[in-house]
Scaffold this motif. Sequence first.
Motif, PDB file in Angstrom:
ATOM      1  N   UNK A   1     -13.042   8.085  -2.045  1.00  0.00           N
ATOM      2  CA  UNK A   1     -12.523   8.719  -0.722  1.00  0.00           C
ATOM      3  C   UNK A   1     -12.384   9.976  -0.675  1.00  0.00           C
ATOM      4  N   UNK A   2     -11.796  10.581  -1.533  1.00  0.00           N
ATOM      5  CA  UNK A   2     -11.480  12.114  -1.522  1.00  0.00           C
ATOM      6  C   UNK A   2     -12.579  12.804  -1.646  1.00  0.00           C
ATOM      7  N   UNK A   3     -13.671  12.478  -2.512  1.00  0.00           N
ATOM      8  CA  UNK A   3     -14.884  13.153  -2.715  1.00  0.00           C
ATOM      9  C   UNK A   3     -15.661  13.189  -1.348  1.00  0.00           C
ATOM     10  N   UNK A   4     -15.760  11.809  -1.138  1.00  0.00           N
ATOM     11  CA  UNK A   4     -16.641  11.864   0.341  1.00  0.00           C
ATOM     12  C   UNK A   4     -16.056  12.577   1.633  1.00  0.00           C
ATOM     13  N   UNK A   5     -14.859  12.587   1.595  1.00  0.00           N
ATOM     14  CA  UNK A   5     -14.188  13.344   2.485  1.00  0.00           C
ATOM     15  C   UNK A   5     -14.338  14.955   2.462  1.00  0.00           C
ATOM     16  N   UNK A   6     -14.089  15.568   1.047  1.00  0.00           N
ATOM     17  CA  UNK A   6     -14.340  16.879   0.917  1.00  0.00           C
ATOM     18  C   UNK A   6     -15.881  17.159   0.855  1.00  0.00           C
ATOM     19  N   UNK A   7     -16.664  16.678   0.404  1.00  0.00           N
ATOM     20  CA  UNK A   7     -18.059  16.942   0.229  1.00  0.00           C
ATOM     21  C   UNK A   7     -18.867  16.577   1.473  1.00  0.00           C
ATOM     22  N   UNK A   8     -18.838  15.559   2.075  1.00  0.00           N
ATOM     23  CA  UNK A   8     -19.481  15.214   3.118  1.00  0.00           C
ATOM     24  C   UNK A   8     -18.859  15.006   4.348  1.00  0.00           C
ATOM     25  N   UNK A   9     -17.612  14.992   4.486  1.00  0.00           N
ATOM     26  CA  UNK A   9     -16.741  15.051   5.765  1.00  0.00           C
ATOM     27  C   UNK A   9     -17.237  13.869   6.644  1.00  0.00           C
ATOM     28  N   UNK A  10     -17.363  12.856   5.818  1.00  0.00           N
ATOM     29  CA  UNK A  10     -17.643  11.418   6.344  1.00  0.00           C
ATOM     30  C   UNK A  10     -16.865  10.289   6.052  1.00  0.00           C
ATOM     31  N   UNK A  11     -16.215   9.378   6.985  1.00  0.00           N
ATOM     32  CA  UNK A  11     -15.646   8.314   6.387  1.00  0.00           C
ATOM     33  C   UNK A  11     -16.124   7.077   7.134  1.00  0.00           C
TER      34      UNK A  11
END
Length: 699
Positions: free
Chosen positions: A432-442
């Motif tokens: 989750x932290x990497x998806x939020x930081x790099x792709x800004x999607x959840x």
Amino acid sequence: MVARAAHSLAGLHAEFAAQASRWTLWTPVAFGLGGAGYMALRVEPPLWLAMLLAVAAVAAAWAARRWRGDGLIVVVAVLAAFAANGLLGAKLRSDLVAGPIAPPADTPRWIEGWVVDVPSRGAGGMRVLVAPEWVSGLAPEETPVRVRVTLREGIAPSPPGSAIRLRAMIGPPPDPASPGAYDFARDAWFDRVGGVGFSLGPPEAAALSRPPWRLRMTMAINAARWRLAERIVARMGEASGGIGAAMVTGHEAWITPQQTEDMRASGLAHILSISGLHMAIVGGFVFAAVRLLVALWPWLALRVSGKKVAASAGLLAVATYLVVSGAPPPAERAAITASVAFAAILFDRQAISLRTLAVAALIILALQPEAAAAPGFQMSFAATTALVALAEAWPRPVREISTPWWIRGPQAVVVWVLAALAASFVAGLATGPFAMHHFNRMASYGLFANLLVSPLSSFVIMPFLALGGALESLGLGGPFLWVAGQGIDAMVGVAHATAVQPGAQMVIASAPGAALPTAFLGIMLLCLWKGRLRWLGAPLAMAVLIWPRPEPPDVWIASDGAAVAVRQGRDAILLRPEARRFAADLWARRRGLAISADPERARDGLFACDRFACRPGTGADLAFWAGKKPPKRAVYDQLCAPGRLVILRSDPHGRGCEDAFLLTARDFAQGGSAELWRTPGGWRVRWANDLRGRRPWTG
């Protein structure tokens, strides 16, 4: 009080003593942080300095080990040595892959070269990867090793191995979409792609000299992959065959934009990229099948180790799949991890353990130090570490003797469901932290979508795709590919049904740069530490989620000055909605902003725009000229006004505009993309190239 303090110190000493056998698990973490540190530097370090630092760190670790024996000082010294060698490895890798970067060009160039591969579809359409023999206007020493060209709509890509000649606009790999955003040029540098652009016409056949043997071998493999992908699509149809071809050969040319968006919004996009999941399923399927076959042949089972024979078959399957997939970096890393696990079986070691994972991670980082800064590796390593740690902590129930099947069956189903839920939940938390930081999607419903699709991908799609792909060269893959197609259709249906739900996808602004390393260390502390202190990692792991976000910028400008966006509340207003849309979308998501579904209507409420100029309307104090040539004097005078922000894609029109805050093509050529904040004292600017520094990939 003294007794309590003494008790706390004793507990702390016991915690550290319990890590005696686990400090080695932190070595890939330290090595990776060293590699990531090299990527984050703003000035390129000389090789001699990196070597001196690594030698000094190793010497310090040796001295600490010799004179102190053990203890925390020795641990810190050894981990520092691994970090220093990670930096050195990244520097060596960067020097080894060094190649020319195409200069910016305002005129088309002719390119003659070999089609090496057909990469995945880009934002502009189909692409080809070319090994150029000749580029007009460039000397041989200035010619990039590889060039990636986007083809015009409706033009089919030439298959790998084709000798082509085409006319294209070629320039250096793109700068970051905004200051501090992901640097695509750095990826291109390590892939030896020195130029990108778009074609102005269809490729023509060319007569070229015989390419080097290594390039011939690469193109032959890629040509075979392309033919297999075409046969899979022909068998299954484009709707499901495009995804099937991507999961077998890595070619994503037939996947539609709608399918891609549905898979992203549902949290299933990882299935399209060949990585650890695919290698684990293929290798595990072959391992289980071979071991079963050996067990069914009593004569052979009495003479060989079925487990080791199956591990050897698994190694061969992983290697074959790596070649068929085109060996993209995620697949290479997954293949190394799977190979280390199978090798552990051959050497009578535990196949799935944190120690095995640490060895695999060190091998990957030694071969590809740049992976430490790649989102794919970060997410894969974090998820795998979390899952292995979960397996380590999972309670082992006592096996009951002579339990009736009607009791044992439901129990097994409950345990499997609980394990699947726990695995999906833990993997989601770790990535989750990497998806939020790099792709800004959840993906709000990603957990449920993955739970539904996981049995399909593990037991239907991947095994039958593997069988169908292997037999398709003999013309016998049809039945297996049909079964895989049914599974893919069901998966696409789940993805679409999930993606259309209200709030299926949330946009989250990126946290400051320090948040992601903090979250990573928190995740590693939770997974690798043994004892109660591991829970100190929980708040650190949430850093990306809870770290305060700074105020978004008021204005964004693309790296060439061709596109501008203005913030209004939580909305991003595009002054040229059709220009640099991909970069504008990336910037808006990174800042947690939304782009209107009707961007022209949103813009016209604030600006009066024509083909080249945007003049301020109600409540706006910004003017924009989008033409490559300077505006006429009368237009220039209209755009300029005291205190106004004036953005010119071209050079300024002589003198004038002294009382405005003026940004021109000269500024963008030097600084790249920009973000601006309105302050009481005027405009504050942050440039992308100031954060990138002077590195080999910045040109």
